[in-house]
Design an enzyme around this catalytic site. Structure first.
Site, PDB file in Angstrom:
ATOM      1  CD  GLU A  60      -2.908   0.849   2.387  1.00  0.00           C
ATOM      2  OE1 GLU A  60      -3.405   2.083   2.670  1.00  0.00           O
ATOM      3  OE2 GLU A  60      -3.440   0.017   2.477  1.00  0.00           O
ATOM      4  CE  LYS A  61       0.458   3.546   4.371  1.00  0.00           C
ATOM      5  NZ  LYS A  61      -0.273   2.166   4.815  1.00  0.00           N
ATOM      6  CG  ASP A 108      -2.482  -0.608   5.461  1.00  0.00           C
ATOM      7  OD1 ASP A 108      -1.452  -1.179   5.341  1.00  0.00           O
ATOM      8  OD2 ASP A 108      -2.809   0.563   5.684  1.00  0.00           O
ATOM      9  CG  ASP A 135      -7.988  -0.761   5.999  1.00  0.00           C
ATOM     10  OD1 ASP A 135      -7.716  -0.991   4.941  1.00  0.00           O
ATOM     11  OD2 ASP A 135      -7.655   0.084   6.725  1.00  0.00           O
ATOM     12  CE1 TYR A 189      -3.179   0.112   8.651  1.00  0.00           C
ATOM     13  CE2 TYR A 189      -5.234  -1.015  10.065  1.00  0.00           C
ATOM     14  CZ  TYR A 189      -4.554  -0.046   8.822  1.00  0.00           C
ATOM     15  OH  TYR A 189      -5.251   0.383   8.011  1.00  0.00           O
ATOM     16  NE  ARG A 194      -4.431   5.265   8.596  1.00  0.00           N
ATOM     17  CZ  ARG A 194      -4.771   6.251   8.071  1.00  0.00           C
ATOM     18  NH1 ARG A 194      -6.191   6.557   7.933  1.00  0.00           N
ATOM     19  NH2 ARG A 194      -4.044   7.550   7.839  1.00  0.00           N
TER      20      ARG A 194
END
Length: 660
Positions: A7-8, A102, A104, A320, A322
């Site tokens: 993702e990043k 991620d 989610d 993580y 969030r």
């Protein structure tokens, strides 16, 4: 060649470090043997602006609404084109692809939409990582799943993005256009989450403004009993003027009794004792951490989110962040001694708490059944270098570690005592708390909240030593601040009046998500709808006017909370998105028909009495993650059906995770 798309970049680096072999940096990816690890930069794609479907939509006109894209299109974000080109080339050379977004809904969306947009037709594996520490990443790499198992989650995220676009684009354009007719020069942004959050603040401000303080009176008496002294409070009966909460409205009866009390004797007529055991607070979810950090350190919710991201990505000290979960996997319990030993290095307070912990204790926090895509925030076990953390980062880190350490402490045990005395045929009550076992409490506070009562025996004599009447006033509700507004968003059912909806919403995720709540507050501040007054959040004049002009259904939390339930049904039960989007379009048509310039003109005029100022027009019209459509060309100034395109950065909806 195997291609892993993270993702990043920080996640890509952690994956590359966990692979066997030496990592070599290339342009836009990392090479480790036959594996290439590349990355997104958050969302590389965004929903296309209205004029991508029809150039006529550059002009904002009421007769264009509702704008209903078919088929839906995604466009590259301007700053993402170079990385998209890298991924396109790598996908052409790949024989195997691994999705490492991620764990989610939005993480599933932003990587998968790139894979599909770039035309990959082969199978995709799913790599789920919530802890950037090398051992955790190695374990995750050893248990890849089939990405097909997450298609329902992807559809829910895609549906959310489309629904937000439909809602935000159409309603923002409608209310901006009628706003111009009403004399407001600027964008009036409407979103399915931001607007109900603004509505919460506007209604709280209105309660405060309309509040009329009412005086009431209390009488206390200091009593002497065999074991010492205590203070008891008079409980006036129904013969006296009382309000609906039993508060005394007339001072004279209290004065008359106070004059007779000194020296009077009575008896302890009822004594209740109750032993209580209270388990330690659970490890943090993001929202729970934001609430505590705001209360303790006055940190805005967005600042706490940003700090957590740095602790996760840059420093790799926490898992993580969030997350909406407050429970930990059972397997983490066995790793806790080593994890906490590393996490507490270099800090005397954490070291002292660790020394007092019983690491064999298992609290209710270790529960696989309550862990979903994420687990609670926890330390990774990497030893912190406090010289590299700023004060706010160190404070938030200690909170995260503390709440995990607390799971290894015994419950707090207290004895609650309630006593009722009868003196001069009147009732007096006293209560106190006796600490039996401090348990986890010293990790949170050293303050004794309720002092203990002296030893008491039912039937014993009590003599009044002194008595006083205190004059008090009812107080208005407190204005919202970051902590209380986040808490309100988490517990949105409290603000719903319909009993059936309230019951339904008690089990929902609330208003917004863990990842978006802080950003929603900041967006409302940046757009000029909320104003920070010291630590309080108040609505501006524009904020009041907009909420009072909108149909009530658009500014209340029921719709957006029920949206989240429908999206959860798509994600968890694989329900089809089409019925949800069809119902939304019907709802949109009703809301658009309610856009009325005269109503808005009246609410703008009425809002001039509001104390909270409206920020400068430049700031008020700047929208981050807006929902109004990309900048367009000029047109005629205003008419019933037509207006020049307001300056806005909207339409690039959902550049970042979450919802506006």
């Amino acid at each position: 060649m195997r291609l892993i798309i993270a993702e990043k970049p920080s996640l890509a680096r952690a994956i590359a470090e966990a692979l066997p072999g030496r990592s070599q940096r290339q342009e836009g990816y990392l090479q480790v043997g036959d594996t290439r690890v590349s990355w997104c930069l958050g969302h590389l794609l965004e929903q296309a602006s209205p004029d991508a479907y029809d150039p006529a939509y550059k002009q904002w006109r009421l007769d264009h609404l509702p704008i209903l894209p078919e088929p839906w299109r995604l466009t590259p974000r301007p700053k993402a084109r170079a990385q998209l080109a890298v991924l396109r080339r790598l996908l052409k050379e790949a024989r195997e692809v691994v999705h490492a977004g991620d764990p989610d809904r939005e993480g599933q969306l932003l990587v998968q939409e790139v894979i599909e947009h770039l035309g990959w037709k082969g199978p995709v594996a799913r790599l789920l990582i919530s802890d950037l520490n090398r051992p955790a990443v190695e374990r995750a790499l050893g248990r890849l799943e089939d990405n097909a198992a997450y298609q329902a989650l992807y559809r829910a995220a895609e549906t959310r993005a489309r629904a937000d676009w439909l809602y935000g684009i159409n309603l923002t354009r409608a209310w901006t256009l009628v706003g111009r007719q009403a004399g407001h020069d600027g964008v009036l942004s409407v979103g399915r989450v931001q607007t109900p959050v603004l509505g919460l603040v506007v209604r709280r401000d209105a309660e405060i403004a309309a509040f009329q303080p009412r005086p009431f009176h209390v009488l206390w008496a200091d009593l002497q009993v065999a074991g010492g002294q205590l203070r008891a409070w008079w409980q006036p009966g129904e013969a006296h003027p009382l309000d609906d909460q039993g508060r005394l409205l007339a001072r004279l009866p209290a004065e008359a009794l106070a004059a007779r009390l000194p020296g009077a004797e009575g008896q302890l007529v009822a004594l209740q004792t109750q032993d209580k055991r209270q388990a330690a607070p659970l490890p943090y979810s993001l929202s729970a951490l934001q609430v505590d950090a705001a209360r303790r350190y006055k940190l805005p919710a967005k600042a706490v989110l940003d700090i957590c991201q740095r602790l996760y990505e840059r420093h790799q000290l926490i898992t993580y962040p969030r997350s909406d979960c407050r429970y930990l996997p059972r397997e983490h319990h066995a790793l806790a001694p080593r994890t906490l030993a590393g996490a507490c290095q270099g800090d005397a307070t954490l070291g002292q708490w660790l020394a007092g912990a019983d690491l064999s204790r298992r609290s209710r926090a270790w529960d696989d059944a309550k862990v979903g895509a994420h687990h609670a925030l926890a330390p990774t076990g990497r030893a912190p270098d406090f010289s590299r953390l700023d004060d706010a980062e160190a404070r938030v880190y200690r909170l995260v570690v503390r709440n995990v350490l607390a799971q290894f402490y015994p419950p707090l045990e207290t004895r609650e005592v309630k006593a009722e005395f009868r003196i001069l045929d009147e009732r007096f009550r006293a209560q106190g708390s006796e600490l039996k076992v401090a348990g986890w409490k010293p990790l949170f506070t050293t303050r004794e909240e309720t002092p203990p009562l002296p030893p008491l025996v039912e039937g014993e004599t009590a003599r009044a030593l002194d008595a006083r009447v205190e004059d008090r006033e009812t107080r208005p509700p407190e204005p919202f601040n970051d902590a209380s507004l986040i808490k309100a968003m988490m517990n949105i059912a409290r603000y719903v009046s319909d009993p059936a909806v309230k019951r339904t919403l008690r089990d929902s995720d609330g208003l917004g998500t863990e990842a978006t709540r802080a950003g929603i507050i900041e967006t409302l501040v940046e757009r000029g709808y909320l104003v920070r007054d010291k630590s309080s959040l108040r609505a501006s004049r524009t904020g009041h006017a907009l909420i009072n002009a909108l149909p009530e259904a658009a500014s209340r939390p029921e719709r957006t909370a029920l949206w989240e339930q429908r999206l959860a049904a798509i994600a968890e039960r694989d329900e089809a998105p089409a019925p949800f989007l069809s119902a939304l379009v019907d709802d949109l048509r009703r809301l658009l028909n309610a856009a009325d310039a005269q109503t808005l003109r009246q609410t703008l005029a009425a809002s001039q009495a509001i104390e909270a100022p409206t920020p400068s027009p430049r700031r008020a019209t700047q929208g981050r993650r807006g929902s109004a459509g990309k900048r367009g060309g000029k047109g005629s100034k205003t008419s019933n059906r037509r207006a020049s395109t307001p300056r806005t950065t909207g339409g690039r909806a959902r550049r970042a995770k979450g919802d506006a």
